[in-house]
Design an enzyme around this catalytic site. Structure first.
Site, PDB file in Angstrom:
ATOM      1  N   LYS A  14       4.571 -13.296   0.136  1.00  0.00           N
ATOM      2  CA  LYS A  14       3.429 -14.126   0.555  1.00  0.00           C
ATOM      3  C   LYS A  14       2.612 -14.619  -0.634  1.00  0.00           C
ATOM      4  O   LYS A  14       2.259 -15.785  -0.710  1.00  0.00           O
ATOM      5  CB  LYS A  14       2.462 -13.277   1.408  1.00  0.00           C
ATOM      6  CG  LYS A  14       2.728 -13.286   2.878  1.00  0.00           C
ATOM      7  CD  LYS A  14       1.627 -12.536   3.636  1.00  0.00           C
ATOM      8  CE  LYS A  14       1.583 -11.079   3.290  1.00  0.00           C
ATOM      9  NZ  LYS A  14       0.363 -10.435   3.025  1.00  0.00           N
ATOM     10  N   ARG A  89      -4.605 -10.273  10.590  1.00  0.00           N
ATOM     11  CA  ARG A  89      -3.584  -9.230  10.633  1.00  0.00           C
ATOM     12  C   ARG A  89      -3.538  -8.532  11.978  1.00  0.00           C
ATOM     13  O   ARG A  89      -2.703  -7.682  12.202  1.00  0.00           O
ATOM     14  CB  ARG A  89      -3.875  -8.195   9.559  1.00  0.00           C
ATOM     15  CG  ARG A  89      -2.972  -8.348   8.347  1.00  0.00           C
ATOM     16  CD  ARG A  89      -3.445  -7.350   7.328  1.00  0.00           C
ATOM     17  NE  ARG A  89      -2.423  -6.857   6.465  1.00  0.00           N
ATOM     18  CZ  ARG A  89      -2.274  -7.243   5.209  1.00  0.00           C
ATOM     19  NH1 ARG A  89      -3.004  -8.191   4.715  1.00  0.00           N
ATOM     20  NH2 ARG A  89      -1.365  -6.677   4.457  1.00  0.00           N
ATOM     21  N   ARG A 128       8.558  -2.022  -7.493  1.00  0.00           N
ATOM     22  CA  ARG A 128       7.647  -2.947  -8.176  1.00  0.00           C
ATOM     23  C   ARG A 128       6.803  -2.245  -9.238  1.00  0.00           C
ATOM     24  O   ARG A 128       6.232  -1.196  -9.007  1.00  0.00           O
ATOM     25  CB  ARG A 128       6.724  -3.627  -7.162  1.00  0.00           C
ATOM     26  CG  ARG A 128       5.724  -4.571  -7.822  1.00  0.00           C
ATOM     27  CD  ARG A 128       5.206  -5.600  -6.908  1.00  0.00           C
ATOM     28  NE  ARG A 128       4.381  -5.043  -5.855  1.00  0.00           N
ATOM     29  CZ  ARG A 128       3.611  -5.787  -5.078  1.00  0.00           C
ATOM     30  NH1 ARG A 128       3.593  -7.101  -5.230  1.00  0.00           N
ATOM     31  NH2 ARG A 128       2.889  -5.233  -4.137  1.00  0.00           N
ATOM     32  N   ARG A 163       1.422  -0.029  -8.100  1.00  0.00           N
ATOM     33  CA  ARG A 163       0.236  -0.175  -7.257  1.00  0.00           C
ATOM     34  C   ARG A 163       0.131   1.033  -6.322  1.00  0.00           C
ATOM     35  O   ARG A 163       1.162   1.505  -5.834  1.00  0.00           O
ATOM     36  CB  ARG A 163       0.364  -1.466  -6.440  1.00  0.00           C
ATOM     37  CG  ARG A 163      -0.846  -2.343  -6.493  1.00  0.00           C
ATOM     38  CD  ARG A 163      -0.583  -3.688  -5.896  1.00  0.00           C
ATOM     39  NE  ARG A 163      -0.427  -3.654  -4.444  1.00  0.00           N
ATOM     40  CZ  ARG A 163      -0.276  -4.726  -3.692  1.00  0.00           C
ATOM     41  NH1 ARG A 163      -0.246  -5.913  -4.251  1.00  0.00           N
ATOM     42  NH2 ARG A 163      -0.140  -4.637  -2.390  1.00  0.00           N
ATOM     43  N   ARG A 174       2.687   0.559   6.532  1.00  0.00           N
ATOM     44  CA  ARG A 174       2.348  -0.873   6.544  1.00  0.00           C
ATOM     45  C   ARG A 174       3.361  -1.663   7.369  1.00  0.00           C
ATOM     46  O   ARG A 174       3.007  -2.580   8.090  1.00  0.00           O
ATOM     47  CB  ARG A 174       2.288  -1.417   5.111  1.00  0.00           C
ATOM     48  CG  ARG A 174       1.103  -0.869   4.330  1.00  0.00           C
ATOM     49  CD  ARG A 174       1.261  -1.131   2.849  1.00  0.00           C
ATOM     50  NE  ARG A 174       0.992  -2.503   2.484  1.00  0.00           N
ATOM     51  CZ  ARG A 174       1.443  -3.076   1.378  1.00  0.00           C
ATOM     52  NH1 ARG A 174       2.203  -2.411   0.531  1.00  0.00           N
ATOM     53  NH2 ARG A 174       1.158  -4.315   1.114  1.00  0.00           N
TER      54      ARG A 174
HETATM   55  P1  AMP Z   1      -1.806  -7.261   0.909  1.00  0.00           P
HETATM   56  O1  AMP Z   1      -2.088  -7.497  -0.535  1.00  0.00           O
HETATM   57  O2  AMP Z   1      -2.022  -8.472   1.793  1.00  0.00           O
HETATM   58  O3  AMP Z   1      -0.474  -6.603   1.144  1.00  0.00           O
HETATM   59  O4  AMP Z   1      -2.912  -6.204   1.421  1.00  0.00           O
HETATM   60  C1  AMP Z   1      -3.028  -4.941   0.817  1.00  0.00           C
HETATM   61  C2  AMP Z   1      -3.888  -4.014   1.679  1.00  0.00           C
HETATM   62  O5  AMP Z   1      -5.218  -4.577   1.822  1.00  0.00           O
HETATM   63  C3  AMP Z   1      -3.416  -3.819   3.118  1.00  0.00           C
HETATM   64  O6  AMP Z   1      -2.427  -2.804   3.222  1.00  0.00           O
HETATM   65  C4  AMP Z   1      -4.730  -3.400   3.787  1.00  0.00           C
HETATM   66  O7  AMP Z   1      -5.081  -2.078   3.456  1.00  0.00           O
HETATM   67  C5  AMP Z   1      -5.743  -4.309   3.110  1.00  0.00           C
HETATM   68  N1  AMP Z   1      -5.894  -5.606   3.817  1.00  0.00           N
HETATM   69  C6  AMP Z   1      -5.548  -6.843   3.367  1.00  0.00           C
HETATM   70  N2  AMP Z   1      -5.851  -7.791   4.264  1.00  0.00           N
HETATM   71  C7  AMP Z   1      -6.409  -7.147   5.319  1.00  0.00           C
HETATM   72  C8  AMP Z   1      -6.905  -7.579   6.577  1.00  0.00           C
HETATM   73  N3  AMP Z   1      -6.879  -8.880   6.950  1.00  0.00           N
HETATM   74  N4  AMP Z   1      -7.406  -6.636   7.428  1.00  0.00           N
HETATM   75  C9  AMP Z   1      -7.430  -5.322   7.082  1.00  0.00           C
HETATM   76  N5  AMP Z   1      -6.964  -4.840   5.916  1.00  0.00           N
HETATM   77  C10 AMP Z   1      -6.446  -5.747   5.034  1.00  0.00           C
END
Ligand code: AMP
Length: 222
Positions: A14, A89, A128, A163, A174
């Site tokens: 993404k 989400r 990663r 990370r 996730r």
């Molecule tokens: P990402 O970088 O999009 O994979 O997001 C990393 C982490 O950030 C996720 O596993 C959640 O813990 C948190 N996160 C990101 N976007 C959201 C969202 N829209 N709602 C809730 N938690 C989020």
């Protein structure tokens, strides 16, 4: 230019796609994950909460997300369109987003879903490694992305780190959350007739070709 919502399982690419859309079409890239990682770097109460919740692979409370997002969407670079990477989400967020859109006078645009097999994602996530100095990304599970030395950046010699949410346990959480909570949003948007799928199993070039078709309007009719 239309606004875009990108929906994909963890580690489907993404962020990379959103960056490319930013460069090619000047769409602002809004990553809720990046915004939250910024918040998590603070040592205050909210920073500690966000850091702990993210490292478990769990969702941050909706209220915090709305506040951060509403503020970000009103920045000038969003005027000519933006890509949402990581939001909405869950169904509550999808519904709230429509309220926010009314307030800021923006349209929902199109939804692009990246489909990728789970096993490929698992290998990407657990392998990663990111450079602490220059943010270059490597992957120890794929020959073409391997650093020469496991913990040293090929580009600048900086130290590579993993990370905190790039571990197998957090990935399983996730991914399951994606199936249970995020996928229903795809059905919701499909009913609205605004969804296009791209196949993320065959690398970036293939994804880009599909993306072009979608953006130039040959695949999604609003
Ligand atoms: P990402 O970088 O999009 O994979 O997001 C990393 C982490 O950030 C996720 O596993 C959640 O813990 C948190 N996160 C990101 N976007 C959201 C969202 N829209 N709602 C809730 N938690 C989020």
């Amino acid at each position: 230019m239309k606004n875009i919502i990108l929906i994909a399982p963890p580690q489907a690419g993404k962020g990379t796609i959103a960056e490319l859309l930013n460069k090619k079409y000047a769409l602002a890239h809004i990553s809720t994950g990046d915004i939250l990682r910024d918040v998590a770097s603070g040592n205050d109460e909210i920073g500690v909460y966000v850091q702990e919740t993210m490292s478990q692979g769990a969702f941050i409370k909706d209220e915090i997300i709305y506040q951060l997002l509403e503020k970000r969407l009103q920045e000038p670079d969003c005027k000519n369109g933006y890509v949402l990477d990581g939001f909405p989400r869950n169904m509550e967020q999808a519904e709230k987003y429509e309220e926010i859109l009314n307030v800021i006078h923006q349209k929902i645009g199109i939804v692009i879903v990246i489909d990728v097999d789970k096993e490929l994602l698992r290998r990407r996530v657990t392998g990663r490694r990111i450079c602490k100095e220059c943010d270059a990304i490597f992957n120890i599970n794929f020959e073409e992305k391997m650093p020469r030395y496991e913990s040293v950046c090929d580009k600048c010699g900086g130290e590579l780190y993993q990370r905190s949410d790039d571990n197998l346990e957090a990935f399983e959480t996730r991914y399951q959350t994606y199936l249970d909570v995020t996928k229903p949003i795809i059905d919701y948007y499909t009913e609205k007739g605004i969804v296009a799928h791209i196949d993320g199993n065959n690398g970036l070039d293939e994804m880009l070709k599909s993306l072009e078709t979608i953006i130039t309007g040959k695949k999604v009719n609003e």
